[in-house]
Design an enzyme around this catalytic site. Structure first.
Site, mmCIF file in Angstrom:
data_model
loop_
_atom_site.group_PDB
_atom_site.id
_atom_site.type_symbol
_atom_site.label_atom_id
_atom_site.label_comp_id
_atom_site.label_asym_id
_atom_site.label_seq_id
_atom_site.Cartn_x
_atom_site.Cartn_y
_atom_site.Cartn_z
ATOM 1 C CB CYS A 142 57.197 80.245 20.743
ATOM 2 S SG CYS A 142 57.048 80.975 22.381
ATOM 3 C CB CYS A 200 57.765 77.582 25.372
ATOM 4 S SG CYS A 200 56.263 78.493 24.949
ATOM 5 C CG ASP A 207 93.535 52.189 12.141
ATOM 6 O OD1 ASP A 207 94.757 52.180 12.316
ATOM 7 O OD2 ASP A 207 92.824 51.168 12.191
ATOM 8 C CG ASP A 239 91.916 52.987 15.689
ATOM 9 O OD1 ASP A 239 93.107 53.300 15.557
ATOM 10 O OD2 ASP A 239 91.345 52.132 14.998
#
Length: 832
Positions: free
Chosen positions: A96, A99, A519, A722
Site C-alpha cells: 500500500c 509501505c 525551431d 537548440d
C-alpha cells in the site's frame, strides 16, 4: 550500462567523476588521497575528463573512495539516471501507499543517498547518490521488506523473463490461496449468515448439530483460513505494528484478529463476556481474508498488464545474429555481437543491433521506433536500428552500437525511468499516506470507545463490529496505486506511438503548456536544402535543362548546388561531361556542356550577361514572398529557367500546427534563419509569432519572454544549438532524428521526427493526468466517505451500519477499479 551494480565488495577498476579540479596540483592531491585508501592498487586522475580511474582489490567500498575524495576538498557529483550513480532495487512485500513512504524514508536515512523514489506499481526503488547497495538493502530490511539489486535500464530479456516468472509464481500462489480460502470460508459464511437470514436454517442447525458445535466448526475452518492463506497479513502486519510503523497488513491483521479473538472468547469462555454480548464473528474474519486475497489476485493480474509495454519492447530484441567472421557465417547469441561486426539480414528477420548498411537494399519496418507505419527504404550508407523488421530485400550491415548502447535499449531505459519517476501531483498522496494508517488506528480506537460508552445494548458487540469495519475499509491500496499505474500505462502507450517521456514529470507539465515554440530547420522543415521550384521559359524541356544545370553545379561545392544535383539524380537524369567551368564569386557559374554554354546565377549576373529576367518577374516575386532566393539559368544565350532551392517544409508540419491550434495552443517559431524566410514560412503555416535571426542564447531569451507573457512553454528542437532552449523551457521536446545533445537536454523525445508528435504528446499528457485525477478522486473520496460510515455515523439517524464483510469487499474492489481505470490508457488513440 547494463552491468549488475556491486556496491560493496568492489574489485577491478572503478571510475569516479570529480568536481572541483582546476589544475595539476588538484590532480596530484586527489590521486594521493585515493592511493592512501587501503585496498587501492592504483589511482589515475584525468583533469580534462574530470574523472578518476581507480584499480582496487576486493573489500573496498565505493563510499570509502568518495569520502577520500571529499576529505581532500573535492566532491563526487550525483550521476544521472542510467549510470553508476543510480541503484535500482526490486522490493518485495509492499502492499500500500504507506509501505512506499516507509521504504522511501528508510532509504533517505542511508548516508550518501541524495534521492530515493519508490514505485508501488513497478515494485522498484530508484536511489541516486553514492550509497552502497548493501547499505540500502539493509535499511529496507530493517523497515520490514526484502530487496535486491537489478540492472538499470535492463533491456535484458533474461531479466525481464525472471521478473515475469516471479510474477507468475506470485499469481499462482495467490490463486491457490484464494481458492483454498474461498472453499473453507463458504461453509462458515453459510452457517452463520444463513442462521441470521433464514429462521428455518437456525432451527435446523439447533436441531441437528447444535449451535455450539456449529461454532466449533466455524472456529476450525476460520483458523485454517487465517493462519493458512491469511498468514501473510500477520507475518507482515504485526511486526510493522511492533515497530510503530503500521501498514495495510497491520489494519487487516488487527481487524481480523479482533473479530477472531472475540469469537474465541464467546466459543470457549462465554462467561467472560457481559450478558447479551455472546456472539461469534468467525465469518467476518474469514470473509475479510478471502475478499482481500481476491483483491490482491485481481491486482496482481492487472499489474502484469500495466508493464506490457516494457515486455513488448524487450521482446523486440533479436536473440541471435548472422555474423561474418574470418570468412565464415556464424549464428551467434546477440550478446556475443561486438561493434564492427558484419551482419547479414534476410527477408522477414529482425535487425539484431544498430548499424550501417554496407551492401544490399531493402525496406525496413521502423514503426516500433518511430510509430510511423510506412517501411523506410535502406541502401548502402543507410542506418538501421536493432529490433526493426526487414521486409522483402536482404542486406549486410556493420554493427555500430550493441548491448545497452542500441536505440532500443535506450528507449527501454527511458521508459523505465519515466515509469519510476514521481509526479508533483504525487506529493499530496505522500503527505496524506504518511499519517493515514496511524490516523485510521486512532479513528478505530475512538470508534470502539464511543460505541462502548454511548452505544445501545449489546454495546461491546457494536463496538467490535464497527471498529473492525473501520480498520478494513481504510486500507490505502488504491491511493498507492493511483499515480504510478497511470504513469506506467501512459508512458508505455507513448513509447508505442513514438513519444518517449524521458522524465515522468513532463507528463504533468506538458498538459499545462500555453505556447509551443519550435525551431525551424529540421523541426518544421526537412533540415536540408532541396530543389523546390524549376519554372521553364517557352521552348525548353525540364529534363534537358535540369541535366545541363546539374552537370555544371556538380562542379561546385555549394550546398545549393548539391541540392540541384540530388534532384537530377532522384529523377534519373544522367549528367553529361563539363568543360571550361568558371566560378564568378558572388554572381554565379558558367561552363560548356555538350557544346552548349550554360550560365547560372542571381538576377544581377543575368543582367550583367545581357539577359532580360522580366519574363520571370511574377514567379520571382512569388518565390520572394515564400522566403526563397531565386537563381536563373541561361543556355546558349537564352534565359531558360528560374530555379529555387530551399529547405522544404515537412509534409506532416501543416497538420501538426493545425492540431496544436485545435488544442488551444499558440505556436511560435524561434530560428536563427533570416527574418524574411522565417516570416514567409510562418505565414504559410499560420504560426502566431516569429523570432528570427537569433543565436542559441537568443533562443533562451525568447523562451523566457514567452514564459513571462503566456505561461508554460514547450520548446521543440533538433540541433545542438537548440539544447539551451530545450533545457530552459518548461518542457523540452527533441525531434528523435536530431542530435544526441538535443535529445539529452529534452524531457520528451519524438522518435518519428514528425512535429505531429507534439500534439500527440500533449493529448497523451492530458489523458494521463486526467486518469490520475480520476484515480485519486476515487481513492480519497472512497476512504473519506466510507470511514465515517464504517464508524457508524449514519446509525443514529438512519440505522445504517457497514458490515466488515462489505468493507473488505469494497476495499478490495477499490484497488481493482484504480488499476482498471489506468489500463484504459492502453487504448489511447492519436488524432488523425
Amino acid at each position: 550500462m547494463n552491468a549488475p551494480i556491486r556496491a560493496t565488495d568492489l574489485s577491478g577498476t572503478i571510475s569516479l567523476p570529480i568536481d572541483g579540479l582546476t589544475c595539476a596540483a588538484c590532480v596530484g592531491r586527489v590521486e594521493r588521497a585515493l592511493r592512501a585508501v587501503p585496498g587501492v592498487d592504483a589511482a589515475s586522475v584525468n583533469l580534462a575528463t574530470e574523472r578518476a580511474s581507480i584499480a582496487i582489490g576486493s573489500g573496498v567500498a565505493r563510499t570509502t573512495l568518495v569520502e577520500a575524495v571529499e576529505n581532500a576538498g573535492y566532491s563526487v557529483p550525483v550521476i544521472p539516471a542510467g549510470s553508476a550513480g543510480v541503484v535500482e532495487l526490486s522490493i518485495e512485500g509492499m502492499t500500500c501507499a504507506s509501505c512506499v513512504g516507509r521504504v522511501e524514508r528508510a532509504l533517505k536515512t542511508v548516508p550518501g543517498v541524495t534521492e530515493a523514489v519508490v514505485n508501488l506499481a513497478t515494485e522498484r526503488a530508484t536511489v541516486r547518490g553514492t550509497a552502497d547497495a548493501a547499505a540500502l538493502i539493509a535499511a529496507i530490511g530493517e523497515a520490514g521488506y526484502d530487496a535486491r539489486t537489478i540492472r538499470i535500464g535492463a533491456g535484458d530479456e533474461d531479466e525481464a523473463a525472471q521478473h515475469a516468472q516471479k510474477k507468475q509464481v506470485e499469481q499462482r500462489r495467490l490463486t491457490r490461496d484464494f481458492t483454498l480460502a474461498a472453499i473453507l470460508t463458504a461453509p462458515v459464511f453459510l452457517i452463520e449468515m444463513g442462521s441470521h437470514l433464514i429462521p428455518d436454517m437456525h432451527g435446523l442447525i439447533e436441531a441437528s448439530i447444535g449451535m455450539q458445535w456449529s461454532w466449533y466448526i466455524q472456529f476450525a475452518l476460520t483458523t485454517i483460513v487465517l493462519f493458512g492463506p491469511g498468514i501473510r497479513f500477520y507475518q507482515k502486519g504485526l511486526p510493522a505494528l511492533w515497530r510503530l510503523a503500521p501498514d495495510m497488513n497491520s489494519l487487516v491483521a488487527v481487524g481480523t484478529l479482533a473479530a477472531y479473538g472475540y469469537s474465541l472468547v464467546a466459543t470457549f469462555s462465554p462467561s467472560l463476556l457481559p450478558a447479551g454480548t455472546i456472539n461469534v464473528y468467525y465469518e467476518a474474519a474469514a470473509v475479510i481474508v478471502t475478499l482481500i486475497l481476491l483483491g490482491r489476485l485481481l491486482e496482481a493480474r492487472a499489474k502484469g498488464r500495466t508493464s506490457e509495454a516494457i515486455k513488448r519492447l524487450v521482446g523486440l530484441q533479436a536473440k541471435t545474429a548472422r555474423v561474418l567472421r574470418d570468412g565464415k557465417t556464424l549464428d551467434l547469441p546477440i550478446g556475443s555481437v561486438v561493434a564492427g561486426d558484419i551482419i547479414e539480414v534476410r527477408p522477414g528477420e529482425r535487425v539484431p543491433v544498430d548499424g550501417e548498411v554496407v551492401e544490399g537494399d531493402s525496406y525496413v519496418d521502423e514503426s516500433m521506433i518511430t510509430g510511423e507505419p510506412i517501411p523506410v527504404g535502406k541502401t548502402t550508407g543507410s542506418e538501421v536500428v536493432g529490433g526493426t523488421v526487414n521486409q522483402n530485400g536482404a542486406f549486410t550491415f556493420r554493427a555500430t552500437a550493441v548491448g545497452g548502447d542500441t536505440v532500443l535499449a535506450q528507449i527501454i531505459r527511458m521508459v523505465e525511468e519515466a515509469q519510476g519517476s514521481k509526479l508533483p501531483i504525487q506529493a499530496l498522496v505522500d503527505k496524506v499516506t504518511m499519517w493515514f494508517v496511524p490516523a485510521v488506528f486512532a479513528v478505530a480506537a475512538l470508534t470502539f470507545a464511543a460505541w462502548l460508552w454511548f452505544g445501545p445494548s449489546p454495546a461491546l458487540t457494536f463496538a467490535l463490529v464497527n471498529t473492525v469495519a473501520v480498520l478494513i475499509i481504510a486500507c490505502p491500496c488504491a491511493m498507492g496505486l493511483a499515480t504510478p499505474t497511470s504513469i506506467m500505462v501512459g508512458t508505455g502507450r507513448g513509447a508505442e506511438l513514438g513519444v518517449l517521456f524521458r522524465r515522468g514529470e513532463a507528463l504533468q507539465l506538458l498538459k499545462d503548456a500555453r505556447v509551443v515554440a519550435v525551431d525551424k530547420t529540421g523541426t518544421l522543415t526537412e533540415g536540408r536544402p532541396a530543389l523546390t521550384d524549376l519554372e521553364l521559359a517557352i521552348g525548353f524541356d525540364r529534363a534537358k535543362v535540369l541535366g545541363l544545370v546539374s552537370a555544371v553545379e556538380a562542379k561546385s561545392e555549394h550546398p545549393i548546388a548539391r541540392a540541384i544535383v540530388d534532384a537530377a539524380t532522384d529523377e534519373g537524369i544522367a549528367l553529361p561531361p563539363v568543360t571550361d567551368f568558371q566560378s564568378v564569386t558572388g554572381f554565379g557559374v558558367t561552363a560548356l556542356v555538350e557544346g552548349q554554354r550554360v550560365e547560372i546565377g542571381a538576377d544581377r549576373f543575368m543582367i550583367e550577361l545581357g539577359h532580360d529576367v522580366a519574363g520571370f518577374a511574377a514567379v520571382a516575386e512569388r518565390l520572394g514572398d515564400e522566403g526563397k532566393t531565386p537563381l536563373y539559368a541561361a543556355i546558349d544565350g537564352r534565359l531558360a529557367a528560374i530555379i529555387a532551392v530551399a529547405d522544404p517544409i515537412k509534409d506532416t508540419t501543416p497538420a501538426a500546427i493545425e492540431a496544436m491550434h485545435a488544442l488551444g495552443l499558440k505556436v511560435a517559431m524561434i530560428t536563427g534563419d533570416n527574418a524574411r524566410t522565417a516570416r514567409a514560412i510562418a505565414s504559410r503555416l499560420g504560426i502566431d509569432e516569429v523570432v528570427a535571426e537569433v543565436l542559441p542564447d537568443g533562443k533562451v531569451d525568447a523562451v523566457r519572454r514567452l514564459k513571462a507573457e503566456h505561461g508554460k512553454v514547450a520548446f521543440v528542437g533538433d540541433g545542438i544549438n537548440d539544447a539551451p532552449a530545450l533545457a530552459e523551457a518548461d518542457v523540452g521536446l527533441a525531434i528523435g532524428t536530431g542530435t544526441d545533445i538535443a535529445i539529452e537536454a529534452a524531457d520528451v523525445v519524438l522518435m518519428s521526427g514528425s512535429l505531429q508528435g507534439v500534439p500527440n504528446a500533449i493529448a497523451l499528457s492530458k489523458a494521463t493526468i486526467g486518469n490520475i485525477r480520476q484515480n485519486l478522486f476515487w481513492a480519497f473520496a472512497y476512504n473519506t466517505a466510507l470511514i465515517p460510515v464504517a464508524a457508524g455515523l449514519l446509525y443514529p439517524a438512519y440505522g445504517i451500519l457497514l458490515s466488515p464483510v462489505f468493507a473488505a469487499g469494497a476495499m478490495a474492489l477499490s484497488s481493482v477499479f484504480v488499476l482498471g481505470n489506468a489500463l484504459r490508457l492502453r487504448t489511447f488513440k492519436v488524432a488523425n
